[in-house]
Motif scaffolding. Structure first.
Motif, PDB file in Angstrom:
ATOM      1  N   GLU A  46      77.428 -52.645  81.506  1.00  0.00           N
ATOM      2  CA  GLU A  46      78.683 -52.518  81.977  1.00  0.00           C
ATOM      3  C   GLU A  46      79.413 -51.000  81.588  1.00  0.00           C
ATOM      4  OE1 GLU A  46      80.893 -55.643  80.098  1.00  0.00           O
ATOM      5  OE2 GLU A  46      79.170 -56.996  80.441  1.00  0.00           O
ATOM      6  N   VAL A  47      78.830 -50.403  80.613  1.00  0.00           N
ATOM      7  CA  VAL A  47      79.278 -49.353  80.065  1.00  0.00           C
ATOM      8  C   VAL A  47      78.747 -48.034  81.037  1.00  0.00           C
ATOM      9  CG1 VAL A  47      79.440 -47.287  78.434  1.00  0.00           C
ATOM     10  CG2 VAL A  47      79.644 -49.878  77.581  1.00  0.00           C
ATOM     11  N   LEU A  48      77.464 -48.271  81.275  1.00  0.00           N
ATOM     12  CA  LEU A  48      77.023 -47.289  82.340  1.00  0.00           C
ATOM     13  C   LEU A  48      77.351 -47.382  83.683  1.00  0.00           C
ATOM     14  CD1 LEU A  48      73.066 -47.369  81.315  1.00  0.00           C
ATOM     15  CD2 LEU A  48      74.639 -45.715  80.724  1.00  0.00           C
ATOM     16  N   ASP A  49      77.878 -48.666  84.120  1.00  0.00           N
ATOM     17  CA  ASP A  49      78.326 -48.753  85.358  1.00  0.00           C
ATOM     18  C   ASP A  49      79.733 -48.109  85.481  1.00  0.00           C
ATOM     19  OD1 ASP A  49      78.399 -50.066  88.054  1.00  0.00           O
ATOM     20  OD2 ASP A  49      79.905 -51.167  87.280  1.00  0.00           O
ATOM     21  N   ALA A  50      80.676 -48.094  84.168  1.00  0.00           N
ATOM     22  CA  ALA A  50      81.746 -47.701  84.189  1.00  0.00           C
ATOM     23  C   ALA A  50      81.767 -46.148  84.235  1.00  0.00           C
ATOM     24  CB  ALA A  50      82.569 -47.910  82.964  1.00  0.00           C
ATOM     25  N   PHE A  51      80.766 -45.477  83.764  1.00  0.00           N
ATOM     26  CA  PHE A  51      80.628 -44.174  83.795  1.00  0.00           C
ATOM     27  C   PHE A  51      80.247 -43.540  85.675  1.00  0.00           C
ATOM     28  CE2 PHE A  51      79.820 -43.605  79.325  1.00  0.00           C
ATOM     29  CZ  PHE A  51      80.459 -42.850  79.071  1.00  0.00           C
ATOM     30  N   LEU A  52      79.567 -44.743  85.966  1.00  0.00           N
ATOM     31  CA  LEU A  52      79.005 -44.531  87.416  1.00  0.00           C
ATOM     32  C   LEU A  52      80.366 -44.514  88.442  1.00  0.00           C
ATOM     33  CD1 LEU A  52      76.598 -43.849  89.410  1.00  0.00           C
ATOM     34  CD2 LEU A  52      76.338 -46.339  89.315  1.00  0.00           C
ATOM     35  N   GLN A  53      81.406 -45.465  88.063  1.00  0.00           N
ATOM     36  CA  GLN A  53      82.285 -45.765  89.072  1.00  0.00           C
ATOM     37  C   GLN A  53      83.680 -44.805  88.545  1.00  0.00           C
ATOM     38  OE1 GLN A  53      82.218 -47.633  91.367  1.00  0.00           O
ATOM     39  NE2 GLN A  53      80.039 -48.292  90.638  1.00  0.00           N
ATOM     40  N   HIS A  54      83.490 -44.093  87.543  1.00  0.00           N
ATOM     41  CA  HIS A  54      84.492 -43.278  87.076  1.00  0.00           C
ATOM     42  C   HIS A  54      84.765 -42.019  88.197  1.00  0.00           C
ATOM     43  CE1 HIS A  54      87.592 -40.777  85.119  1.00  0.00           C
ATOM     44  NE2 HIS A  54      87.923 -41.822  84.321  1.00  0.00           N
ATOM     45  N   PRO A  55      85.549 -41.503  88.651  1.00  0.00           N
ATOM     46  CA  PRO A  55      85.790 -40.454  89.794  1.00  0.00           C
ATOM     47  C   PRO A  55      85.404 -39.362  89.311  1.00  0.00           C
ATOM     48  CG  PRO A  55      87.941 -41.283  89.520  1.00  0.00           C
ATOM     49  CD  PRO A  55      87.293 -42.423  88.893  1.00  0.00           C
ATOM     50  N   ALA A  56      85.950 -39.085  87.832  1.00  0.00           N
ATOM     51  CA  ALA A  56      85.540 -38.062  87.124  1.00  0.00           C
ATOM     52  C   ALA A  56      84.259 -37.441  86.497  1.00  0.00           C
ATOM     53  CB  ALA A  56      86.633 -37.532  85.941  1.00  0.00           C
ATOM     54  N   SER A  57      83.536 -38.623  86.520  1.00  0.00           N
ATOM     55  CA  SER A  57      82.096 -38.676  85.778  1.00  0.00           C
ATOM     56  C   SER A  57      80.931 -39.050  86.727  1.00  0.00           C
ATOM     57  CB  SER A  57      82.022 -39.446  84.702  1.00  0.00           C
ATOM     58  OG  SER A  57      82.401 -40.872  85.033  1.00  0.00           O
ATOM     59  N   ARG A  58      81.318 -39.424  87.709  1.00  0.00           N
ATOM     60  CA  ARG A  58      80.302 -40.174  89.015  1.00  0.00           C
ATOM     61  C   ARG A  58      79.474 -39.147  89.134  1.00  0.00           C
ATOM     62  NH1 ARG A  58      83.316 -41.260  93.076  1.00  0.00           N
ATOM     63  NH2 ARG A  58      84.125 -43.468  92.322  1.00  0.00           N
TER      64      ARG A  58
END
Length: 265
Positions: A46-58
């Motif tokens: 879930e944490v890694l998916d949040a990084f992947l979905q965040h526009p600034a960190s994708r």
């Protein structure tokens, strides 16, 4: 959502950033069994998916992930191509024992064990059903196009002399971890064996590119091409592509075999 300001204020009072806090949690052995670390690891996806979905960190996260995967594949191929493996073939000291002991099945199994993630990737890329689905979607012909390709494939195998390939096919499918029900027909066995050979050839080319001494499959293919009276220009072209060894290397191997035969007489 619980108020985060309290947590931010606590981090500020401790003069530590959130990134430093997480890094310390994951790297300090004294916290490895702490409930916060356990919880973080349990919800890692879930944490890694949040990084992947965040526009600034994708983009940054995706690039970092690709780098990790690339290094993993390179390490596996490097280990396969090292002298510790059995992929090195010295043409100047070729012997009949080397040729007699060579096994495609053993070579394929060694590749799978030594580079399991790379082998799995090739299996995904060469997956027949996905390739067929993709072809049906792109050409607009649907199942009819797939059926035509399968019919042409079956017609090809019907023309192949079964005796010539039977030992190779059985060797690659009979001792492999393949469910028997998926290999009920001769065509299915041939298809499975061809898929394995493609994976071996692709892997061997990359291993040879990493270490030119890793050339056992190329050497044996070269000897086969020479025995089939393939023109030297063709052999040298295939050698540049990493599929075979050069004509000069093949000549060295043949000379070594001839010398061994002469000494045994």
């Amino acid at each position: 959502m619980p108020p985060l300001n309290v947590m931010f204020e606590a981090l500020d009072r401790c003069q530590i950033s959130l990134a430093q806090f997480i890094t310390m949690l994951l790297t300090c052995q004294e916290y490895e069994d702490h409930r916060s670390v356990v919880n973080l690891l349990e919800h890692l996806n879930e944490v890694l998916d949040a990084f992947l979905q965040h526009p600034a960190s994708r983009d940054c996260f995706t690039q970092w992930s690709f780098g990790v995967v690339e290094n993993m594949y390179l390490q596996e191929l490097c280990c396969l191509a090292s002298e510790d493996g059995s992929s090195h073939f010295r043409a100047s000291s070729t012997s009949t024992e080397q040729l007699e002991n060579f096994s495609l099945t053993a070579m394929a199994q060694e590749m799978e064990v030594g580079a399991p993630r790379w082998w799995g990737l090739l299996g995904t890329l060469l997956d027949d059903r996905r390739m067929a689905d993709s072809a049906g979607q792109t050409d607009g012909l649907g199942d009819k196009s797939i059926d035509n390709e399968q019919a042409a494939d079956h017609e090809y195998w019907d023309k192949v002399d079964e005796i010539d390939l039977e030992g190779l096919i059985n060797g690659l499918t009979g001792e492999w971890n393949v469910h028997p029900e998926t290999l009920t027909s001769r065509h299915a066995k041939h298809h499975s064996a061809i898929k394995l050979m493609r994976k071996m050839i692709i892997t061997s080319i990359l291993m040879n590119g990493w270490n030119q001494k890793s050339n056992v499959l190329q050497s044996l293919l070269g000897l086969f091409l020479q025995s089939a009276h393939t023109p030297y220009k063709v052999i040298n072209t295939l050698a540049r592509l990493g599929i075979s060894v050069s004509a000069d290397t093949i000549s060295m191997a043949v000379q070594s075999l001839s010398k061994e035969l002469h000494n045994s007489l």
